[in-house]
Design a protein around this motif. Sequence first.
Motif, mmCIF file in Angstrom:
data_model
loop_
_atom_site.group_PDB
_atom_site.id
_atom_site.type_symbol
_atom_site.label_atom_id
_atom_site.label_comp_id
_atom_site.label_asym_id
_atom_site.label_seq_id
_atom_site.Cartn_x
_atom_site.Cartn_y
_atom_site.Cartn_z
ATOM 1 N N ILE A 489 0.839 -1.206 0.000
ATOM 2 C CA ILE A 489 0.000 0.000 0.000
ATOM 3 C C ILE A 489 0.869 1.249 0.000
ATOM 4 O O ILE A 489 0.628 2.198 -0.761
ATOM 5 C CB ILE A 489 -0.944 -0.008 1.223
ATOM 6 C CG1 ILE A 489 -1.989 -1.115 1.059
ATOM 7 C CG2 ILE A 489 -1.632 1.347 1.375
ATOM 8 C CD1 ILE A 489 -2.829 -1.352 2.300
ATOM 9 N N GLU A 490 1.903 1.244 0.839
ATOM 10 C CA GLU A 490 2.828 2.380 0.861
ATOM 11 C C GLU A 490 3.470 2.556 -0.510
ATOM 12 O O GLU A 490 3.595 3.682 -1.011
ATOM 13 C CB GLU A 490 3.905 2.154 1.916
ATOM 14 C CG GLU A 490 3.383 2.164 3.348
ATOM 15 C CD GLU A 490 4.454 1.743 4.345
ATOM 16 O OE1 GLU A 490 5.621 1.552 3.934
ATOM 17 O OE2 GLU A 490 4.139 1.600 5.543
ATOM 18 N N ALA A 492 2.306 1.687 -3.421
ATOM 19 C CA ALA A 492 1.333 2.177 -4.397
ATOM 20 C C ALA A 492 1.211 3.692 -4.340
ATOM 21 O O ALA A 492 1.147 4.366 -5.374
ATOM 22 C CB ALA A 492 -0.029 1.526 -4.152
ATOM 23 N N PHE A 493 1.198 4.242 -3.133
ATOM 24 C CA PHE A 493 1.085 5.693 -3.000
ATOM 25 C C PHE A 493 2.380 6.409 -3.385
ATOM 26 O O PHE A 493 2.368 7.613 -3.609
ATOM 27 C CB PHE A 493 0.668 6.063 -1.576
ATOM 28 C CG PHE A 493 -0.789 5.833 -1.307
ATOM 29 C CD1 PHE A 493 -1.757 6.635 -1.886
ATOM 30 C CD2 PHE A 493 -1.196 4.783 -0.496
ATOM 31 C CE1 PHE A 493 -3.100 6.409 -1.653
ATOM 32 C CE2 PHE A 493 -2.541 4.556 -0.256
ATOM 33 C CZ PHE A 493 -3.494 5.364 -0.842
ATOM 34 N N GLU A 494 3.466 5.643 -3.476
ATOM 35 C CA GLU A 494 4.727 6.210 -3.954
ATOM 36 C C GLU A 494 4.900 6.019 -5.451
ATOM 37 O O GLU A 494 5.924 6.398 -6.020
ATOM 38 C CB GLU A 494 5.901 5.541 -3.215
ATOM 39 C CG GLU A 494 5.954 5.876 -1.727
ATOM 40 C CD GLU A 494 6.985 5.027 -0.988
ATOM 41 O OE1 GLU A 494 7.687 4.233 -1.654
ATOM 42 O OE2 GLU A 494 7.090 5.171 0.243
ATOM 43 N N GLU A 522 -0.538 6.455 5.249
ATOM 44 C CA GLU A 522 -1.087 6.104 3.931
ATOM 45 C C GLU A 522 -2.416 5.367 4.039
ATOM 46 O O GLU A 522 -3.255 5.449 3.133
ATOM 47 C CB GLU A 522 -0.082 5.229 3.154
ATOM 48 C CG GLU A 522 1.119 5.968 2.611
ATOM 49 C CD GLU A 522 2.227 6.121 3.625
ATOM 50 O OE1 GLU A 522 3.259 6.701 3.281
ATOM 51 O OE2 GLU A 522 2.051 5.662 4.780
ATOM 52 N N GLN A 525 -5.520 7.183 3.417
ATOM 53 C CA GLN A 525 -5.809 7.586 2.043
ATOM 54 C C GLN A 525 -6.555 6.511 1.260
ATOM 55 O O GLN A 525 -6.865 6.697 0.086
ATOM 56 C CB GLN A 525 -4.500 7.931 1.317
ATOM 57 C CG GLN A 525 -3.712 9.059 1.968
ATOM 58 C CD GLN A 525 -2.389 9.301 1.281
ATOM 59 O OE1 GLN A 525 -2.315 9.424 0.062
ATOM 60 N NE2 GLN A 525 -1.316 9.380 2.051
ATOM 61 N N LEU A 526 -6.849 5.394 1.897
ATOM 62 C CA LEU A 526 -7.551 4.297 1.216
ATOM 63 C C LEU A 526 -9.060 4.501 1.197
ATOM 64 O O LEU A 526 -9.808 3.556 0.980
ATOM 65 C CB LEU A 526 -7.244 2.967 1.918
ATOM 66 C CG LEU A 526 -5.793 2.476 1.872
ATOM 67 C CD1 LEU A 526 -5.644 1.228 2.730
ATOM 68 C CD2 LEU A 526 -5.362 2.192 0.441
ATOM 69 N N MET A 530 -7.536 4.238 -5.035
ATOM 70 C CA MET A 530 -6.083 4.315 -5.022
ATOM 71 C C MET A 530 -5.584 4.119 -6.450
ATOM 72 O O MET A 530 -6.273 3.524 -7.287
ATOM 73 C CB MET A 530 -5.476 3.263 -4.085
ATOM 74 C CG MET A 530 -5.609 1.833 -4.567
ATOM 75 S SD MET A 530 -4.937 0.611 -3.390
ATOM 76 C CE MET A 530 -3.202 1.014 -3.433
ATOM 77 N N THR A 531 -4.401 4.627 -6.725
ATOM 78 C CA THR A 531 -3.813 4.490 -8.058
ATOM 79 C C THR A 531 -2.745 3.415 -8.016
ATOM 80 O O THR A 531 -1.877 3.411 -7.149
ATOM 81 C CB THR A 531 -3.198 5.822 -8.519
ATOM 82 O OG1 THR A 531 -4.234 6.808 -8.601
ATOM 83 C CG2 THR A 531 -2.553 5.672 -9.893
ATOM 84 N N SER A 539 -1.187 3.290 -15.858
ATOM 85 C CA SER A 539 -1.567 3.548 -14.469
ATOM 86 C C SER A 539 -3.087 3.625 -14.386
ATOM 87 O O SER A 539 -3.741 4.162 -15.274
ATOM 88 C CB SER A 539 -0.936 4.850 -13.974
ATOM 89 O OG SER A 539 -1.443 5.957 -14.693
ATOM 90 N N SER A 541 -6.529 4.216 -11.728
ATOM 91 C CA SER A 541 -7.160 4.562 -10.463
ATOM 92 C C SER A 541 -8.314 3.587 -10.238
ATOM 93 O O SER A 541 -9.241 3.530 -11.044
ATOM 94 C CB SER A 541 -7.675 6.004 -10.500
ATOM 95 O OG SER A 541 -8.386 6.307 -9.326
#
Length: 736
Positions: A489-490, A492-494, A522, A525-526, A530-531, A539, A541
Amino acid sequence: MTDVNNNINTQLNTTWVQETLDLCTAYGYRTTPVFSNGSTRPYAAGQDYKDIDDYTRCEHIGLVLDECVLLDYDGNKPGATIMSVDALADTIGEEFGMPPEVQVKKESRHWLYIKSTVTGSSCDGAWPYIDIKTNNQLMHLKIGKKLALVSKDDLEVCPDALLAKLGSSSGMGDDEDWSWSPSEVSRSDIVTMLSELDYNMPNSDWVNVGMALHDWHDIDGLELWEEWSADGDTYKEGECEKRWQSFNHTNGGISVGSLFHWSGGVVVADASDDSDSLAIKIRQYVHGLCGGAVTVNASIIKKIIMSTFWSSSKNRFFFLNNNSNLVAFPSPEVAPHWITAFGDACPGVLDLGDVDIMSVTEIRRLHDAVGHIVRAYIKYNSQRDSIDMEVDMFCGDVGRIDLKDERVTVVFPHKHYTESGYDEAVVIDFRAHFAEFEEFIDYLVAARFADDRKQAYLWLHCSSDWGKGLIMSALDELDASVSLSIKEIEGAFEGKPVGRSMIDFKRSIVLMVDEFKNVKSEVKQLQNKMTIAPKHQLSVSVPLFAKLFFSAEDVGSLASDSGIEDQFANRFSLIRRHGDITLRPLFKQVGKGAYFRSIKGYIAEQLNNKMAEYVALGAADAGEKGSVYLHSFQDKFGIDKEYGRFSAEIINIANDIREHMLTYEIGSIEVQDNGKNYIVRPSKIVSDWIHNNYDSSQVVSVAMKKSEIIKNIDLDKKGVRDVKIKGKVVKAIRIV
């Protein structure tokens, strides 16, 4: 063509080819081999091929017209209305009739002239079924056929009537003025041209493409050559760069204009084009190639352009097939698949084209008329490289693609979960084991429809062997869930690849995190989406609904004796469960497999039934109902029912630290002239106190509130600030 005509390695055909090449050389004509796929050797820069080895397995010989003019009379077209030869002679001013023909086949005829002046490009469809060709066009010499060529010096001068037609060319031929300066050609133009070429072409042709790109730009050209070549079956890393070093600024005359020629003169569509105007363009294009008339179904064209987008980064067209799956095809392959998905917009075009008159390349372009025009339109108007994925619970069985500014939304239809039946006794037994089972299923469905999924976080704190694996496996086998770790998850947000694609989320209503040991920001933010950036894919979303977190142990970074951070408290619910599923008598009696299948079958049935009830309400009411249920679920199971909110504990923590400072940090206390006591550099003291009084899993959540804690330690409630003590400005807070 028979195999004999295709293969010049027989004595008869070898002799004919050699005699024809010698004849063309003697009469001053350039030639190039034309192969079965319509490709040729490069000839745009004056190349001339007279070695018979160049013609192995060619389909026919191409005579380069250059300063000659070919009058191509397609009189053998079934049902064609074409002027007579005598009428043609009158039309072009041949008072004594047409000159001798250079090649005759049935009623299809060819007359060759020499130009007295420079003219424009060829004029296909000068009259119905009559074309005028010149410059870099070819006259195709059929292997084994008798020719009546004469020397260029003996050709008749081209009549003014034909020259006038050339001067007013419709520009639909493939010999337009393409000797541009490389600086006039944009990167997007190059990408569009390359997308029209087959990256599995013969090696010699592949090298020629590289030379053309080298002419365009000696740095960016290599990058685009690499990207385009990488899709080929025989691609070898480093081969492009190796070849590139051997190119020079002449490259045998091959230029970026050659690339335009090989790509078929790609049309750049105007942004104002719509399905009706595209249909007109297609009819004009077909008429220009063969003089024929076709009917074009504009409604099918509209379906294609409204449902397809082009990715420049992947060099692919994307659209939904008949099963509502997103599919992708490179430019040369997409047209037949459009027919399968949307229907044939121009079925009559396959009946056009005379194999005895038109080259293989011309017939190929004729039959690809719809694809040629529509591809150019989509590349210009519908280029997208970022996707928003949605699953529409209310759209029935058909998905759609919604083109938006800079992005595209791919909307899939929802598909019911496969029901396999269940044993009612097992379900009753599991309810006794998992008292909140029905509420849990209601929570999953409500999260799927709720407009805002902020409250759709659930921590299932279950002891080992309680049976969480049963629930996780059931949702997984139903394709109703996707599992990710906190680390993924971390990532993915990076923007890092996460090993999941859009397909994984297509039917998922649950994001599962198993055995999580810490929680970072993070996670907050779910909430709704998520992207993800799958390797070698666009990519995307993706939507998120229920978020399930499983653990058998406490997670101090989420909740501890000091409480829970407010933002987590506003999101998370908590259900604690104990016991061992394997010790239940019925579980032992029916066996693990049968017990699991019953739970999976029951979950599938309940999800389908409850979702159908929501769908029947309509989108607005279903969203409201889902949101209301999530709110009531958190009212009952909210994590702050067990763990106090950290904000309420801050004052107590601040008081404890102030007492610590007054007792153990005397050396850091400074007294101002007015008698107020300040502690200097309080931040380090507070950090040390937190680390000494909390375990490692709790430190992060408490430390995140350090600035609030310091404000509450400060009797002035201002926090760290500049204070002048004994004539010196220091960072401090007041504690007495």
